[in-house]
Design a protein around this motif. Structure first.
Motif, PDB file in Angstrom:
ATOM      1  N   MET A 297       0.853  -1.188   0.000  1.00  0.00           N
ATOM      2  CA  MET A 297       0.000   0.000   0.000  1.00  0.00           C
ATOM      3  C   MET A 297       0.892   1.242   0.000  1.00  0.00           C
ATOM      4  O   MET A 297       1.752   1.404   0.859  1.00  0.00           O
ATOM      5  N   LYS A 298       0.690   2.121  -0.971  1.00  0.00           N
ATOM      6  CA  LYS A 298       1.556   3.294  -1.142  1.00  0.00           C
ATOM      7  C   LYS A 298       0.753   4.571  -0.940  1.00  0.00           C
ATOM      8  O   LYS A 298      -0.282   4.763  -1.580  1.00  0.00           O
ATOM      9  N   ILE A 299       1.223   5.440  -0.044  1.00  0.00           N
ATOM     10  CA  ILE A 299       0.499   6.656   0.318  1.00  0.00           C
ATOM     11  C   ILE A 299       1.369   7.884   0.063  1.00  0.00           C
ATOM     12  O   ILE A 299       2.568   7.882   0.348  1.00  0.00           O
ATOM     13  N   LEU A 300       0.742   8.938  -0.476  1.00  0.00           N
ATOM     14  CA  LEU A 300       1.411  10.233  -0.611  1.00  0.00           C
ATOM     15  C   LEU A 300       0.852  11.172   0.440  1.00  0.00           C
ATOM     16  O   LEU A 300      -0.354  11.405   0.506  1.00  0.00           O
TER      17      LEU A 300
ATOM     18  N   VAL B 112      -8.828  10.540  -1.666  1.00  0.00           N
ATOM     19  CA  VAL B 112      -8.166  11.689  -1.034  1.00  0.00           C
ATOM     20  C   VAL B 112      -8.743  11.910   0.364  1.00  0.00           C
ATOM     21  O   VAL B 112      -9.949  12.014   0.544  1.00  0.00           O
ATOM     22  N   LEU B 113      -7.850  11.989   1.341  1.00  0.00           N
ATOM     23  CA  LEU B 113      -8.218  12.334   2.709  1.00  0.00           C
ATOM     24  C   LEU B 113      -7.640  13.705   3.015  1.00  0.00           C
ATOM     25  O   LEU B 113      -6.432  13.914   2.910  1.00  0.00           O
TER      26      LEU B 113
ATOM     27  N   GLU C  93      -6.346  11.617  16.747  1.00  0.00           N
ATOM     28  CA  GLU C  93      -5.615  10.447  17.220  1.00  0.00           C
ATOM     29  C   GLU C  93      -5.179   9.621  16.014  1.00  0.00           C
ATOM     30  O   GLU C  93      -5.922   9.501  15.032  1.00  0.00           O
ATOM     31  N   PHE C  94      -3.994   9.025  16.088  1.00  0.00           N
ATOM     32  CA  PHE C  94      -3.502   8.240  14.957  1.00  0.00           C
ATOM     33  C   PHE C  94      -4.440   7.078  14.647  1.00  0.00           C
ATOM     34  O   PHE C  94      -4.624   6.711  13.480  1.00  0.00           O
ATOM     35  N   ALA C  95      -5.057   6.501  15.688  1.00  0.00           N
ATOM     36  CA  ALA C  95      -5.983   5.383  15.474  1.00  0.00           C
ATOM     37  C   ALA C  95      -7.145   5.795  14.575  1.00  0.00           C
ATOM     38  O   ALA C  95      -7.622   5.010  13.748  1.00  0.00           O
ATOM     39  N   GLU C  96      -7.610   7.044  14.722  1.00  0.00           N
ATOM     40  CA  GLU C  96      -8.699   7.528  13.875  1.00  0.00           C
ATOM     41  C   GLU C  96      -8.224   7.692  12.437  1.00  0.00           C
ATOM     42  O   GLU C  96      -8.922   7.330  11.491  1.00  0.00           O
ATOM     43  N   LEU C  97      -7.027   8.245  12.270  1.00  0.00           N
ATOM     44  CA  LEU C  97      -6.463   8.382  10.930  1.00  0.00           C
ATOM     45  C   LEU C  97      -6.346   7.019  10.269  1.00  0.00           C
ATOM     46  O   LEU C  97      -6.711   6.847   9.097  1.00  0.00           O
ATOM     47  N   LEU C  98      -5.867   6.040  11.008  1.00  0.00           N
ATOM     48  CA  LEU C  98      -5.685   4.701  10.469  1.00  0.00           C
ATOM     49  C   LEU C  98      -7.020   4.091  10.056  1.00  0.00           C
ATOM     50  O   LEU C  98      -7.126   3.453   9.006  1.00  0.00           O
ATOM     51  N   ALA C  99      -8.059   4.306  10.870  1.00  0.00           N
ATOM     52  CA  ALA C  99      -9.387   3.776  10.543  1.00  0.00           C
ATOM     53  C   ALA C  99      -9.924   4.403   9.264  1.00  0.00           C
ATOM     54  O   ALA C  99     -10.524   3.719   8.417  1.00  0.00           O
ATOM     55  N   ARG C 100      -9.714   5.720   9.097  1.00  0.00           N
ATOM     56  CA  ARG C 100     -10.181   6.395   7.872  1.00  0.00           C
ATOM     57  C   ARG C 100      -9.443   5.854   6.657  1.00  0.00           C
ATOM     58  O   ARG C 100     -10.031   5.657   5.590  1.00  0.00           O
ATOM     59  N   ILE C 101      -8.134   5.644   6.802  1.00  0.00           N
ATOM     60  CA  ILE C 101      -7.328   5.129   5.692  1.00  0.00           C
ATOM     61  C   ILE C 101      -7.818   3.748   5.268  1.00  0.00           C
ATOM     62  O   ILE C 101      -8.001   3.468   4.079  1.00  0.00           O
ATOM     63  N   LYS C 102      -8.066   2.882   6.233  1.00  0.00           N
ATOM     64  CA  LYS C 102      -8.525   1.531   5.924  1.00  0.00           C
ATOM     65  C   LYS C 102      -9.887   1.564   5.234  1.00  0.00           C
ATOM     66  O   LYS C 102     -10.140   0.799   4.297  1.00  0.00           O
ATOM     67  N   ALA C 103     -10.774   2.436   5.712  1.00  0.00           N
ATOM     68  CA  ALA C 103     -12.100   2.536   5.109  1.00  0.00           C
ATOM     69  C   ALA C 103     -12.012   3.032   3.668  1.00  0.00           C
ATOM     70  O   ALA C 103     -12.682   2.506   2.772  1.00  0.00           O
ATOM     71  N   LEU C 104     -11.181   4.040   3.421  1.00  0.00           N
ATOM     72  CA  LEU C 104     -11.061   4.608   2.074  1.00  0.00           C
ATOM     73  C   LEU C 104     -10.441   3.624   1.097  1.00  0.00           C
ATOM     74  O   LEU C 104     -10.898   3.495  -0.037  1.00  0.00           O
TER      75      LEU C 104
END
Length: 225
Positions: free
Chosen positions: A1-4, A75-76, A104-115
């Motif tokens: 998984m590659k993120i910019l 895009v987030l 919180e990083f956990a929230e960011l991670l959850a959004r990333i997984k959902a997207l």
């Protein structure tokens, strides 16, 4: 998984980049909008994380340019501005989700997984949905009613797709928030109502038959009268 990640605050960059790499995400960084635009258009990323306030090109304009170039990568948006108007502006620019700083990083991670999960599902979709004279092309992300092409942002399209896939069924605001925005519904925001009104203007205003219906106290549905 590659993120910019397009972010100009070094501390925020270090926090996000370190956390993502610990989770196994390959993460590249751009520190201004111009560099972010070049990388986003040329690179093959699974997700773009854009700050709103950036040097040279702000995040909203950057997102708009990326979409105009034909890039449909999720895009987030990250921002310290959290009003309904700010969120609508972000979605109108073509973003798929909106996270308010501090987070919180956990929230960011959850959004990333959902997207990224939703994006994978969309790539596998190959069909059309039609209700009366309203038609969605899920492959080309196009909408038309009768002979009229309807311009929709990515979030407007996602909301209309959800309503049409649930034809005749009343869907609540909380269900829309969960399925379209991947968030828990906040009763203090009217983002969903704003988007329903935007869809009404684009889908129903110029047509005699109104398809989008409100069930007071229950939610919304779309159906042939």
């Amino acid at each position: 998984m590659k993120i910019l990640l397009v972010e100009d605050e070094p501390k925020v960059v270090d926090f996000i980049k370190k956390g993502l790499e610990e989770q196994g995400y390959e993460t590249e960084v751009a520190y201004d909008g111009q560099m972010g635009e070049r990388l986003a258009i040329k690179g093959n990323y699974d997700l773009l994380i854009l700050d709103v306030i950036l040097p040279y090109i702000n995040g909203l304009e950057l997102c708009n340019r990326i979409r105009q170039s034909g890039v449909q990568t999720p895009v987030l948006m990250l921002t310290a501005l959290g009003t309904t108007e700010d969120k609508v502006a972000g979605f109108d620019a073509g973003s798929d989700d909106y996270l308010v700083k501090p987070f919180e990083f956990a929230e960011l991670l959850a959004r990333i997984k959902a997207l990224t999960k939703r994006s994978t599902g969309l790539h596998q979709t190959s069909s059309r949905i039609k209700i009366a004279d309203l038609e969605l092309d899920l492959d080309k992300k196009l909408a038309k009613r009768g002979d009229k092409q309807i311009e929709l942002t990515s979030k407007e399209f996602a909301l209309l797709e959800f309503l049409m896939k649930n034809q005749g069924r009343v869907v609540s605001r909380s269900e829309i928030a969960e399925k379209v925005w991947d968030i828990t519904f906040d009763t203090g925001t009217n983002v969903i109502d704003v988007y329903i009104n935007i869809l009404r203007k684009k889908i129903d205003k110029d047509f005699e038959t109104k398809l989008i219906q409100t069930r007071i106290g229950l939610g919304y549905c779309i159906n042939e009268p």
